[in-house]
Design an enzyme around this catalytic site. Structure first.
Site, short mmCIF file in Angstrom:
data_model
loop_
_atom_site.label_atom_id
_atom_site.label_comp_id
_atom_site.label_asym_id
_atom_site.label_seq_id
_atom_site.Cartn_x
_atom_site.Cartn_y
_atom_site.Cartn_z
N LYS A 1 0.49 3.44 -8.24
CA LYS A 1 0.85 2.18 -8.88
C LYS A 1 1.11 2.40 -10.36
O LYS A 1 0.58 3.34 -10.94
CB LYS A 1 -0.32 1.19 -8.74
CG LYS A 1 -0.52 0.61 -7.36
CD LYS A 1 -1.69 -0.38 -7.37
CE LYS A 1 -1.93 -0.95 -5.99
NZ LYS A 1 -0.82 -1.79 -5.49
N ARG B 1 -3.15 -2.19 5.42
CA ARG B 1 -2.80 -2.42 6.83
C ARG B 1 -3.20 -1.23 7.69
O ARG B 1 -3.46 -1.39 8.88
CB ARG B 1 -1.30 -2.74 6.94
CG ARG B 1 -0.40 -1.65 6.48
CD ARG B 1 1.03 -2.11 6.24
NE ARG B 1 1.18 -2.85 5.00
CZ ARG B 1 2.32 -3.38 4.57
NH1 ARG B 1 3.41 -3.27 5.31
NH2 ARG B 1 2.37 -4.03 3.42
N1 BES Z 1 -3.85 -4.11 -2.72
C1 BES Z 1 -2.43 -4.23 -2.76
C2 BES Z 1 -1.95 -5.69 -2.78
C3 BES Z 1 -2.30 -6.47 -4.00
C4 BES Z 1 -1.42 -6.52 -5.05
C5 BES Z 1 -3.46 -7.20 -4.07
C6 BES Z 1 -1.72 -7.27 -6.16
C7 BES Z 1 -3.78 -7.95 -5.18
C8 BES Z 1 -2.89 -7.98 -6.23
C9 BES Z 1 -1.84 -3.56 -1.53
O1 BES Z 1 -2.52 -2.46 -1.05
C10 BES Z 1 -0.48 -3.09 -1.91
O2 BES Z 1 -0.40 -2.21 -2.73
N2 BES Z 1 0.54 -3.69 -1.34
C11 BES Z 1 1.87 -3.34 -1.62
C12 BES Z 1 2.59 -3.24 -0.31
C13 BES Z 1 3.95 -2.58 -0.40
C14 BES Z 1 3.81 -1.13 -0.77
C15 BES Z 1 4.63 -2.73 0.94
C16 BES Z 1 2.49 -4.42 -2.48
O3 BES Z 1 2.16 -5.59 -2.31
O4 BES Z 1 3.26 -4.08 -3.35
MN MN Z 2 -1.94 -0.67 -2.03
#
Ligand code: BES
Ligand code: MN
Ligand code: ZN
Length: 511
Positions: free
Chosen positions: A282, A360
């Site tokens: 990230k 997931r």
């Molecule tokens: N934990 C994150 C989602 C999240 C983002 C929670 C911001 C709280 C605040 C999750 O694991 C994630 O990174 N999701 C990605 C999915 C994508 C790679 C398909 C996302 O939402 O960008």
């Molecule tokens: Mn994630």
């Protein structure tokens, strides 16, 4: 702070301060005539000249110090036709914080005023008592364990519900108890999610769950890497590979007396103690918030805490099982690479094209495992799963997906009523599967951006057996807030909604 009752009307009430609620434009006669009849000074208190009863406004009225009631905290609710339960909860939160600021030890709530607010909002008196009590606890909640200089203001010792009749009705007592149990669950969830990732590791979470379980005589177990491997949970393990912290899938079972042998309600929480994104790292900005990526697991543990607090007075008729899927998602030489393929517990192959879509993967195996181990009567998972869900619904709501309309309706109703808003989104399997098409495996773990929350839900659906009453709550974004009942940080979102789901049993009403 403990919750107590005073009865007999204002002439028998006594506290350092009494909270009373005022709608915009009201004077003392409309707002708190019962109180004013006994605290005569209140009717002529000069501060009424400046108090408008606006939303967020509060004014302390002072009477002669020798009186049993010499302080009345007027709390504004704004215009009566615009007021709602959120306004009320925030008003209570603001008020108790102010009482703490003044170092008051005993704080009362004017029951006559509560009754009036209940009528205006169209809810029952005991339902409003519940919201008042929980808002008082949550307003006072603070997360200060790392501050070397702590506030020298302590919480009030007692909160008195000041009633007019001669006795406390059972329904009122029950709702106050329920509120306190819920509050303890929410606060436990907030603590767990606010704790940083160097402290709240998967193993530490497991220990925290163990202490909850042992406090209430619930059973506890935690599956580590070798057990997860033996169970064929390779999708889960793929997430934890890059971390120096071992994963723990924590399972707490609560079996009320008489519920033995019945199919349980199973709650599954995403417990990413830290989500760096893994090799699909990230960006730096805001990454610290990913210490809260275990808010789903924290909410599930909060439910177990609340159930323990309530037992055995209002025990559910079925066992309740909390499955908390904890792991840490980190990049290193052992970490899963984009393109890696794993076989999940249910035999489906997954091409992990984005290691940041890890929630997931963990949930897929946890859901598959939970169905095999428990044959659930009902299965609900909760997770900070997708940023896309926050984009769709904003910061103050969760996405709700369900295979079962009755369950969806019940969870939607409960969330709306309890201040944990959710909105149902569609489980469009065909669109989701098209988005998750892989050229070399059964599916990829991350498809197109469009419909991201739906795609994630459809991914999870592939691990839920046909016919299981299943719901999925995507609480990304709703896991953080800063308002009068939520000190900046974790919310404990979901505890109240999930707790309501353990009672909705063969037509029984939701609590
Ligand atoms: N934990 C994150 C989602 C999240 C983002 C929670 C911001 C709280 C605040 C999750 O694991 C994630 O990174 N999701 C990605 C999915 C994508 C790679 C398909 C996302 O939402 O960008
Ligand atoms: Mn994630
Ligand atoms: Zn995550």
């Amino acid at each position: 702070m403990d919750i107590r009752f005073q009865v007999g009307g204002p002439s028998h009430w006594k506290a350092d301060a009494v909270m009373t609620f005022v709608f915009e434009g009201e004077g003392v006669e409309q707002a708190c005539s019962a109180l004013a009849q006994n605290a005569l000074w209140l009717g002529i208190a000069p501060a009424w000249r400046d108090f408008r009863g606006r939303k967020g406004e509060s004014v302390m009225f002072y009477g002669p110090q020798a009186m049993e009631i010499s302080r009345v905290l007027g709390v504004g609710l704004g215009k009566a036709e615009k007021a709602n339960m959120t306004v009320f909860r925030h008003a209570v939160g603001t008020a108790v914080r102010r009482c703490r600021e003044y170092d008051l030890e005993t704080v009362g709530i004017d029951g006559a005023s509560l009754a009036r607010v209940a009528r205006t909002l169209g809810v029952s008196f005991d339902a409003l008592v519940r919201e008042a009590v929980i808002a008082a606890f949550l307003g006072l909640y603070r997360y200060d364990r790392w501050k070397s200089e702590k506030s020298d203001h302590e919480d009030p010792r007692s909160l008195f519900l000041m009633l007019e009749g001669e006795f406390v009705e059972d329904a009122v007592r029950a709702q106050a108890r329920m509120a306190e149990a819920e509050a303890r669950g929410v606060m436990l969830a907030r603590d767990a999610a606010n704790d940083p990732a160097n402290v709240m590791t998967p193993s530490a979470f497991a220990e925290k769950a163990r202490s909850v379980a042992s406090k209430y005589g619930m059973t506890w177990r935690a599956l580590g890497p070798s057990e997860l491997k033996a169970e064929g949970m390779n999708a889960y393990l793929a997430v934890a590979r890059g971390s120096a912290e071992e994963p723990r899938m924590v399972v707490v079972e609560y079996t009320p007396r008489g519920a033995e042998g019945r199919n349980p309600v199973v709650l599954v929480g995403k417990g990413l103690c830290f989500d760096s994104g893994g090799i699909s790292l990230k960006p730096a900005k805001g990454m610290e918030e990913m210490k809260g990526d275990m808010s789903g697991a924290a909410a599930v543990l909060g439910v177990m805490e609340a159930l323990g607090q309530l037992a055995p007075s209002v025990a559910p008729k079925r066992p309740v099982v909390g499955v908390m899927a904890c792991a840490e998602n980190m990049p290193d030489g052992h970490a899963t690479r984009p393109g890696d393929i794993v076989i999940a517990k249910n035999g489906k192959s997954v091409e992990i094209v984005n290691t940041d879509a890890e929630g997931r993967l963990v949930l897929a195996d946890a859901l598959a495992w939970a169905q095999e181990a428990y044959d659930p009567f009902r299965l609900v998972d909760i997770a900070t799963l997708t940023g896309a869900c926050a984009v769709a619904l904003g910061l103050d709501a969760a996405g709700l997906f369900a295979s079962d309309d009755a369950l969806a309706a019940a969870l939607h109703e409960a969330g709306t009523r309890l201040g944990e808003r959710n909105w149902r989104l569609p489980l469009w399997t065909d669109a989701g599967l098209a988005a998750l098409k892989s050229s070399c495996a059964d599916m990829v773990n991350s498809g197109i951006r469009e419909g991201g929350a739906i795609n994630a839900a459809v991914f999870l659906q592939q691990f839920v057996r046909e016919g299981v009453a299943w719901a999925h709550i995507d609480m990304a974004a709703a896991d953080n807030a800063d308002n009068p009942i939520n000190a900046k940080g974790a919310t404990g979102f979901g505890v109240r909604t999930l707790l309501s789901a353990v009672w909705d049993d063969e037509g029984e009403m939701l609590q």
